[in-house]
Design an enzyme around this catalytic site. Sequence first.
Site, PDB file in Angstrom:
ATOM      1  N   ASP A 175       0.906  -1.295   0.148  1.00 63.91           N
ATOM      2  CA  ASP A 175       0.064  -0.153   0.022  1.00 63.91           C
ATOM      3  C   ASP A 175       1.037   1.213   0.055  1.00 63.91           C
ATOM      4  O   ASP A 175       1.885   1.349   0.712  1.00 63.91           O
ATOM      5  CB  ASP A 175      -0.731   0.026   1.265  1.00 63.91           C
ATOM      6  CG  ASP A 175      -1.764   0.873   1.270  1.00 63.91           C
ATOM      7  OD1 ASP A 175      -2.867   0.838   0.522  1.00 63.91           O
ATOM      8  OD2 ASP A 175      -1.993   1.781   2.204  1.00 63.91           O
ATOM      9  N   GLU A 182      14.792 -15.321   0.824  1.00 60.95           N
ATOM     10  CA  GLU A 182      15.138 -16.429   1.971  1.00 60.95           C
ATOM     11  C   GLU A 182      14.148 -17.517   1.643  1.00 60.95           C
ATOM     12  O   GLU A 182      14.074 -18.563   2.244  1.00 60.95           O
ATOM     13  CB  GLU A 182      15.142 -16.034   3.203  1.00 60.95           C
ATOM     14  CG  GLU A 182      16.101 -14.826   3.612  1.00 60.95           C
ATOM     15  CD  GLU A 182      15.840 -14.037   4.867  1.00 60.95           C
ATOM     16  OE1 GLU A 182      15.014 -14.548   5.902  1.00 60.95           O
ATOM     17  OE2 GLU A 182      16.378 -12.878   4.926  1.00 60.95           O
TER      18      GLU A 182
HETATM   19  C1  NOJ Z   1      -4.470   2.767  -0.909  1.00 59.16           C
HETATM   20  C2  NOJ Z   1      -5.514   1.939  -0.550  1.00 59.16           C
HETATM   21  O1  NOJ Z   1      -6.049   1.248  -1.660  1.00 59.16           O
HETATM   22  C3  NOJ Z   1      -6.610   2.739   0.169  1.00 59.16           C
HETATM   23  O2  NOJ Z   1      -8.050   2.206  -0.048  1.00 59.16           O
HETATM   24  C4  NOJ Z   1      -6.378   3.652   1.204  1.00 59.16           C
HETATM   25  O3  NOJ Z   1      -7.519   4.353   1.660  1.00 59.16           O
HETATM   26  C5  NOJ Z   1      -5.129   4.407   0.991  1.00 59.16           C
HETATM   27  N1  NOJ Z   1      -3.893   3.537   0.079  1.00 59.16           N
HETATM   28  C6  NOJ Z   1      -4.583   4.729   2.364  1.00 59.16           C
HETATM   29  O4  NOJ Z   1      -4.074   3.390   3.011  1.00 59.16           O
END
Ligand code: NOJ
Length: 554
Positions: free
Chosen positions: A221, A270
Amino acid sequence: MTQHLAAPATPDSATRTAWWRDAVIYQVYPRSFADGNGDGMGDLQGIRARLPHLRDLGVDAVWLSPFYASPQADAGYDVADYRAVDPMFGTLLDADALLRDAHDLGLRVIVDLVPNHSSDRHDWFRRALGDGPGSPLRDRYHFRPGKGTDGELPPNDWESVFGGPAWTRTTDPDGTPGDWYLHLFAPEQPDFNWEHPAVRDEFRSVLRFWLDMGADGFRVDVAHGLVKAAGLPDIGHHDQLRLLGNDTMPFFDQDGVHEIYRSWRKVLAEYAGDRILVAEAWTPTVERTAHYVRPDEMHQAFNFQYLSTHWDAAELRAVIDGSLAAMRPVGAPATWVLSNHDVTRHTTRFANPPGLGTQLRTPGDRALGLRRARAASLLMLALPGSAYLYQGEELGLPDVTDLPDEARQDPSFHRAEGQDGFRDGCRVPIPWTVEGPSYGFGTGGSWLPQPAGWGELSVQAQTGDPASTLELYRAALRVRREQPGLGAGDALEWNAAPDGVLSFRRESFVCTANTTGAAVRLPVPGRMLLASGPVRVAGDEVELPADTTAWWAV
Ligand code: NOJ
C-alpha cells in the site's frame, strides 16, 4: 502494415517463466465478499467458503485487502496490529485455514501490507502520544512543533490525500496543545518515519510473519509514500490533490523508497516458492513506475495509467505501447487493471462521458457501460503480462451511485464534505444468489445497502447463461490458459485497423477491439474463439459491433 515490438533478450530464463509473469490476480475486498457469520460484514470464513468460485472462474491468485486488527477508520488500511486478524474478520487460525484451502485449490494468496502509516491505535503511536513530548517513540512517526507564535499552525503546507491539512495537533498529557503529527491520509493514519531503523526492522519482521504463514506475496500500500523529502519542505500552493500522481511531490515517489524494497526482496529470497511484491505506486509516468520493479526490487506494479485511460483506441494503444516499453528495460511484466476498491467500477466509468475522473456518483448509461466494460475486460485479458480483477467485475457489477450519505463510510467522503470520496460505491457486498436476505452475501444484512435487483446480477443468476458476463470471464480465462500467444512475454504486433479499432497479434492469437459507437467490417483474422458481443462472420468479412472485442486463433 504491422509494427513489430521485438521480445527482449531474456535476462534470466528461470524467472521469465515464473507464475506471476502472466497471472490473473483477483482482488477480494474482505468486507464485501462473503459473510460467514451473518453479522453483515464479510469475513475470512466467508471467503473460505467461496474459494471454489475463484477456482471455477480460473484465476491464478487472490489478493486480500487488509483483514488485520484495525479500528476501521479507513476500512482496514489503518492497522493497529500487523500480526493479528481483526475479530470482525476472524482469527489467525482462520487466516491459516484460508491460506491452506486456497493452496489446496491451486490458488496463491497475496496479502496487503500497509507500511506508510499505522492506525492511531497502534501500540507505538498510543505510547508516543501518552508518553508526551520527548518520547523516543515519537521518532518512529513524524512529530513536529507547529509554526506561528504558539505553534498553532501546521509545520508545513502539505495536504492530506483525503482532504484538509496533512497534520493534526496533539494534546500533551497535561492538557495543553502540543506538537503536530503527519498523516498523508486520515488523522487516524499517522505516517511512519522510515528513517528510523526500528520501523525498517519491524516491517522486515512483519514480512517474515506472513511469509511463514504461507503468503505468496504482498501488495504494498502507498509504496511511493514511505520516504519524505528531507526537511519536509513546503509545496508552496494549495492545489495538491489535483497534482497527485501527475507531479513530483516531496512526500511521494522519492528515490529513497527503493532501498527499502531492495531489502524486502532479500527477505523474500530467503523463502522457497516464488513469492512476490506488488507496488501500489501512483507515479507521474510509467517510466517512474518501472523503477519499483527493477530486478532487485518488486516484481510487479499496478498500472494506474491503464486504469485511467478512456475507452478510446488511440489512447489505449498509446498506454499499451508505453507500458510495455517502460517495463522492457527492467525485465518486469506489464500489468493491467480496470477496477479496484478505490475507483468507480469500469462498468460505470465507461457508462459516463470521458474526462470525469475515476470517482463518479452518476450511473450514466448502464447498457452502454456494460457493453464497453465487457469489451474492455476482454481486451485487457489479451494483453501480455499479468491482469488484476476486482471482485464483482466478473458479474459486470456497476457502482452503486445512489448510496445514502449517512450509509457512506469512506473517510474521504466525510473529509471532503460529500464532494469527493465515493469509494463506497464499488464496495457494496456482492450478490451470490438471486434471492435471500443479502443475496447470498450472508444470512444477515449487509454493511452497505445493496440495491434492489442486485440478485439478478448474482453468480447464481449468471451461471450457465452463455450471454452472461460471468460466463464470458470464465471462458476468457479458460482460453487464456490454453491458447498460445496469450499471457506471458511482451511481444505484440499491431495490425492495420480502421480508426477507433485495435487489432494486434501475439503468436497464433489475434485480438480485435472496436471502441467506436458503430459497427465496423474487417477481414476475418482466423477462427473466432470468443467475443464480448454478437459478432457476425460472413465469408471473409466480420462485422464487429460497436464497443465489442473478439479473440481469434490464427
Ligand atoms: C490505498 C488503498 O488502496 C486505499 O484504500 C487507502 O485508503 C489508502 N491507500 C491509504 O492506505
